[in-house]
Design an enzyme around this catalytic site. Structure first.
Site, short mmCIF file in Angstrom:
data_model
loop_
_atom_site.label_atom_id
_atom_site.label_comp_id
_atom_site.label_asym_id
_atom_site.label_seq_id
_atom_site.Cartn_x
_atom_site.Cartn_y
_atom_site.Cartn_z
N LYS A 281 0.86 -1.18 0.00
CA LYS A 281 0.00 0.00 0.00
C LYS A 281 0.91 1.24 0.00
CE LYS A 281 -4.38 1.09 2.15
NZ LYS A 281 -5.37 0.64 3.14
N GLU A 367 -18.50 -4.97 11.31
CA GLU A 367 -19.39 -4.18 12.17
C GLU A 367 -20.43 -5.06 12.87
OE1 GLU A 367 -18.46 -3.34 9.13
OE2 GLU A 367 -17.48 -1.39 9.34
N ARG A 395 -25.24 -2.14 8.27
CA ARG A 395 -25.15 -3.61 8.16
C ARG A 395 -25.21 -4.30 9.51
NH1 ARG A 395 -19.57 -5.13 5.31
NH2 ARG A 395 -20.74 -4.26 3.59
C1 LIG Z 1 -18.37 -2.08 5.82
C2 LIG Z 1 -17.20 -1.12 5.74
N1 LIG Z 1 -16.55 -0.79 6.88
C3 LIG Z 1 -15.51 0.06 6.84
C4 LIG Z 1 -15.11 0.62 5.66
C5 LIG Z 1 -13.99 1.63 5.65
N2 LIG Z 1 -12.87 1.18 4.84
C6 LIG Z 1 -12.67 1.59 3.61
S1 LIG Z 1 -11.35 0.90 2.91
C7 LIG Z 1 -10.98 0.05 4.33
C8 LIG Z 1 -9.79 -0.84 4.42
C9 LIG Z 1 -9.86 -1.86 3.33
O1 LIG Z 1 -8.73 -2.70 3.42
P1 LIG Z 1 -8.44 -3.65 2.20
O2 LIG Z 1 -9.68 -4.37 1.82
O3 LIG Z 1 -7.29 -4.48 2.59
O4 LIG Z 1 -8.09 -2.68 1.01
P2 LIG Z 1 -6.77 -1.77 0.85
O5 LIG Z 1 -7.18 -0.39 1.30
O6 LIG Z 1 -5.70 -2.36 1.69
O7 LIG Z 1 -6.46 -1.81 -0.61
C10 LIG Z 1 -11.94 0.29 5.29
C11 LIG Z 1 -11.95 -0.30 6.65
C12 LIG Z 1 -15.83 0.26 4.49
N3 LIG Z 1 -15.52 0.80 3.29
N4 LIG Z 1 -16.84 -0.62 4.56
MG LIG Z 2 -5.30 -4.26 2.40
#
Ligand SMILES: Cc1ncc(C[n+]2csc(CCOP(=O)(O)OP(=O)(O)O)c2C)c(N)n1
Ligand SMILES: [Mg+2]
Ligand SMILES: CC(=O)[C@@H](O)[C@H](O)COP(=O)(O)O
Length: 650
Positions: A281, A367, A395
C-alpha cells in the site's frame, strides 16, 4: 505523448512491451500522486494496485469479462486504463466518482463503497452466466482487509461449493486495512506468504523448462505435480484449498509478468480459483510508505513534495473531541472499553488505544461482529463503546436490535460521519441511522450540536447500563459553541421570541442552520422558538405542550426525511393530540451524487434561506386557508398531517 496518455482503453495495453509496461507503471504512479494531491482521495490503496490492474486488463477482456472491485476505493488505476484520465474534479461535483460508477463506464459494476461485498457479487454474476450459458470470466478483486468481513466468507462458502463454476478471486494482500490487518485470517495469509519459495521455484522451472517446449513442458508439469506434493507435505495446507478453491500464489503483485502468468493459469481453470497477490500500500511514494498510521489510505489536498496540507485550515474535528473525551472517561471508569471495525484512528480511538491498549479491540471490517461482541462485553460487566462511521452501522442493524437492544445491553454506539459526508458519494452519507434506528425499542439517540454537548451527551450515554445508547455527529470541523438560553423539560431552548409562531426543532449540527432560519423569519415578522432536543429518541414529553403554543413545527435534521426525527415528532404530537402541522426538513429519499458537504446541503435545501422560505410559504398557505393560530395550516407537500381520531374512534 506519454504511454499513459496513449491508453484509450484496455486494448491499448495488449501491445505494450515489458519495458513499456514498466514505464507505464511509473507514469501511473506519478499521475496518481499529483492528481490525488490536488483533489484529495485514496492514494495509498491505488499506488498499491498499479501493476495488478495493468495485468488484469491485459489478461482479461473487460467488459465482456467482468472485473469487480471490493469497496472500490482502489479503482483509480482501473479508471485511468478504461478511458477516464481527467482527475481534475475527482470526488467533486460533476467530476469522477472516487469509486466505480456505471454512469461513468461500462467497465464498472459495483458502486457502493461498503467493504466485503465483491465475492457475493461475483458469485451471483457467475451463477447468472452459468444459467444463461454465457461466456466470459468473472474476476473479483478483494483486499486482505475486506476479507475480514463476514459477507466475504458467506460468499466463499457458496463459491467453493461449486467446483464446476469458473470464478477468479484476486486477493490484493498488502497486509493492511488502514492499520495492519488483524486476526487469524491475516496470520494465515502471512503463513501463505512464507511459502512463496515454491512459487519462485515453480516460476524459475517454468522459464527454464518451457524454453525446451516438448521435454520442458513434460518436465515442468512433473515438477508442478511434485511441487504440489512437496508443498502439501511441508507447507501449511491453505485454508482456501481446504475450502475447495484452487490456490495460486503468493504472487509478487508488482511483477506484471508474474501476475499475468498466474491470471492466465487461473483463466484455464474450470472452477473457482484464488490468486494471492502480495502488494504494498503506497508503493513507489516514500511519504506513503513511511506513514505508519495508514500508508496514506486517504489524503486531503496536499503538496505532493512536502505532503503539507493545502487549503483552508480546519478547526478541531468532531472526531478529535470524541477522541479526547473518551480517554477522560476511560481514566475515570475502568469498565469502559472500545471497539473499532478496522478504523481505530479514523473514528478517534487512537489515543484511547495508546492509553488503554488492553481495553480496545479492532475486530476487522466486521461491524456486525462489533455489535454482537459488544453485547457480550456488556453482559460480561463492561461498558463497550462501538465507534463506526454511520453508514457502516447499516449492516449491523439486526445485531443492534436483536443482540444489544433485546437484551437491554449497556452499549454506546458512536457514529462518526453521520449526515451528509459528500465527496465519498451516495454510499458513504450517514443519512439513514436516525430513520432505521427509530424502531429499536429502548435505544436512546443523541445528536450533539457542539463540542460541549458531545462531551456531555457521551457521558450521559455511558452512564446508561440497561439499554443501548447512540451518539451521531458529522464529518467536518466542530463549529463554535451554541449556548442554550433556557430549558423546557429536557429541551435546550436556543432562541425564544416574544410572540412565537414557529417552533424550530434543531437536530444536532442543524442548530446553527435553524438559528439562521429563525433570524430570517423574524425579519419577516414571524417569531420563532428554536429548541435542541439533545436526545432525539425518545421524543421528550415537553415537546408536545410547547408545540401546542405555536402555529407550525419544523424539524430540521441531517438525516433522511423518511421516518426520521421529524416523523417521530409528528407521531409524538399526534399521540399527545396536539394538532399543529409538522414540516420535516431533511435529506430526500435519494442517493446523493458526490460533491462537497456544503454543496449537497445547499442542493437539498438544508440552508437557512431555503428553510425560512418554505416555512414562510407554509404559513402564508395556512392563512389563505383561513386557519386560526394553533389550528392546522393548509395542506403542504411533505407535511406530516396529524389526523385526529374522532372521539371514541380508535
Ligand atoms: C463495511 C465497511 N466498513 C468500513 C469501511 C472503511 N474502509 C474503507 S477501505 C478500508 C480498508 C480496506 O482494506 P483492504 O480491503 O485491505 O483494502 P486496501 O485499502 O488495503 O487496498 C476500510 C476499513 C468500508 N468501506 N466498509
Ligand atoms: Mg489491504
Ligand atoms: C473507502 C472508505 O470507506 C474509507 O476510506 C472512507 O473513504 C474514508 O472516509 P473519510 O475520508 O471520511 O475518513
Amino acid at each position: 505523448m506519454t504511454i499513459l496518455e496513449s491508453i484509450r482503453g484496455p486494448r491499448d495495453l495488449k501491445a505494450l512491451s515489458e519495458a513499456e509496461l514498466g514505464e507505464l507503471s511509473e507514469e501511473i504512479r506519478d499521475f496518481l500522486v499529483h492528481a490525488v494531491a490536488r483533489t484529495g482521495g485514496h492514494l495509498g490503496p491505488n499506488l498499491g494496485v498499479v501493476e495488478l490492474t495493468v495485468a488484469l486488463h491485459r489478461v482479461f477482456e473487460s467488459p465482456a469479462d467482468r472485473i469487480l472491485w471490493d469497496t472500490g476505493h482502489q479503482s483509480y488505476v482501473h479508471k485511468l486504463l478504461t478511458g477516464r484520465q481527467d482527475f481534475s474534479k475527482l470526488r467533486g461535483k460533476g467530476g469522477l466518482s472516487g469509486y466505480p460508477s456505471r454512469e461513468e463506464s461500462e467497465h464498472d459494476v459495483i458502486e457502493n463503497s461498503h467493504a466485503s461485498t465483491v465475492l457475493g457479487w461475483a458469485d451471483g454474476l457467475a451463477k447468472a452466466r452459468q444459467v444463461q450459458g454465457e461466456r466470459g470470466h468473472v474476476v473479483a478483486v478483494i483486499g486482505d482487509g475486506a476479507l475480514t468481513g463476514g459477507m466475504a466468507w458467506e460468499a466463499l462458502n457458496n463459491i467453493a461449493a461449486a467446483r464446476d463454476r469458473p470464478l477468479i478471486i484476486v486477493v490484493n494482500d498488502n497486509e493492511r486495512s488502514y492499520a495492519p490487518t488483524i486476526g487469524g485470517l491475516a496470520n494465515h495469509l502471512a503463513t501463505l506468504r512464507t511459502t512463496d519459495g515454491y512459487e519462485r521455484m515453480l516460476a524459475w522451472g517454468k522459464d527454464v523448462l518451457q524454453r525446451t517446449p516438448v521435454v520442458g513442458n513434460t518436465v515442468y508439469e512433473a515438477l508442478h505435480g511434485a511441487k504440489k506434493g512437496f508443498k502439501d507435505a511441508f507447507a501449511p495446507q491453505g485454508l482456501f484449498e481446504d475450502l475447495g478453491l484452487k490456490y495460486l500464489g503468493p504472487i509478487d503483485g508488482h511483477d506484471i509478468g508474474a501476475v499475468e502468468s498466474a491470471l492466465r493459469r487461473a483463466k484455464r481453470f474450470h472452477g473457482p480459483v484464488l490468486v494471492h497477490c502480495l502488494t504494498q500500500k503506497g508503493r513507489g511514494y516514500e511519504p506513503a510508505l513511511r506513514d505508519e498510521a495508514d500508508h496514506f489510505h486517504t489524503v486531503g489536498v496536499m503538496d505532493p513534495l512536502t505532503c503539507a496540507p493545502l487549503g483552508p485550515a480546519n478547526g478541531p474535528s468532531w472526531t478529535s473531541v470524541f477522541g479526547e473525551e473518551i480517554v477522560r472517561i476511560g481514566e475515570e471508569r475502568d469498565d469502559v472499553v472500545a471497539i473499532t471495525a478496522a478504523m481505530l484512528h479514523p473514528v478517534g480511538l487512537g489515543r484511547f488505544a495508546e492509553r488503554f491498549p488492553d481495553r480496545v479491540w479492532d475486530v476487522g471490517i466486521a461491524e456486525q461482529h462489533a455489535a454482537v461482541s459488544a453485547a457480550g462485553l456488556a453482559t460480561g460487566g463492561l461498558h463497550p463503546v462501538v465507534a463506526v462511521y454511520a453508514t457502516f452501522l447499516n449492516r449491523a442493524f439486526d445485531q443492534l436490535l436483536m443482540d444489544v437492544a433485546l437484551h437491554r445491553c449497556g452499549v454506546t454506539f458512536v457514529l462518526d460521519r453521520a449526515g451528509v459526508t459528500g465527496v465519498d458519494g451516495p454510499s458513504h452519507n450517514g443519512m439513514w441511522d436516525m430513520s432505521v434506528l427509530q424502531v429499536v425499542p429502548g435505544l436512546r439517540i443523541a445528536a450533539p450540536r457542539d463540542a460541549d454537548q458531545l462531551r456531555a451527551q457521551l457521558r450521559e450515554a455511558v452512564a446508561v447500563d440497561d439499554a443501548p445508547t447512540l451518539l451521531r455527529f458529522p464529518k467536518e470541523s466542530v463549529g463554535p459553541a451554541v449556548p442554550a438560553v433556557d430549558r423546557v423539560g429536557a429541551l435546550d431552548v436556543l432562541h425564544a421570541a416574544d410572540r412565537p409562531e414557529v417552533l424550530l426543532v434543531a437536530v444536532g449540527v442543524m442548530a446553527p442552520v435553524c438559528l439562521g432560519a429563525a433570524e430570517l423569519l423574524e425579519a419577516r415578522g414571524i417569531g420563532c422558538t428554536v429548541v435542541d432536543p439533545r436526545w432525539v429518541k425518545p421524543v421528550d414529553p415537553a415537546l408536545a405542550p410547547l408545540a401546542a403554543r405555536h402555529r407550525l413545527v419544523a424539524v430540521v435534521e441531517d438525516n433522511s426525511r423518511a421516518a426520521g426525527v421529524g416523523s417521530a415528532v409528528a407521531l409524538a404530537l399526534g399521540d399527545a393530540e396536539v394538532d399543529v402541522p409538522v414540516r420535516r426538513f431533511g435529506i430526500p429519499e435519494q442517493f446523493l451524487a458526490h460533491a462537497k458537504r456544503a454543496e449537497v446541503l445547499a442542493d437539498i435545501g438544508l440552508t437557512p434561506v431555503e428553510i425560512a422560505g418554505r416555512i414562510s410559504a407554509s404559513l402564508a398557505v395556512g392563512e389563505r386557508a383561513g386557519e386560526r393560530a394553533g389550528e392546522p395550516a393548509g395542506e403542504q407537500p411533505g407535511d406530516e398531517r396529524i389526523v385526529m381520531p374522532a372521539q371514541g374512534e380508535y
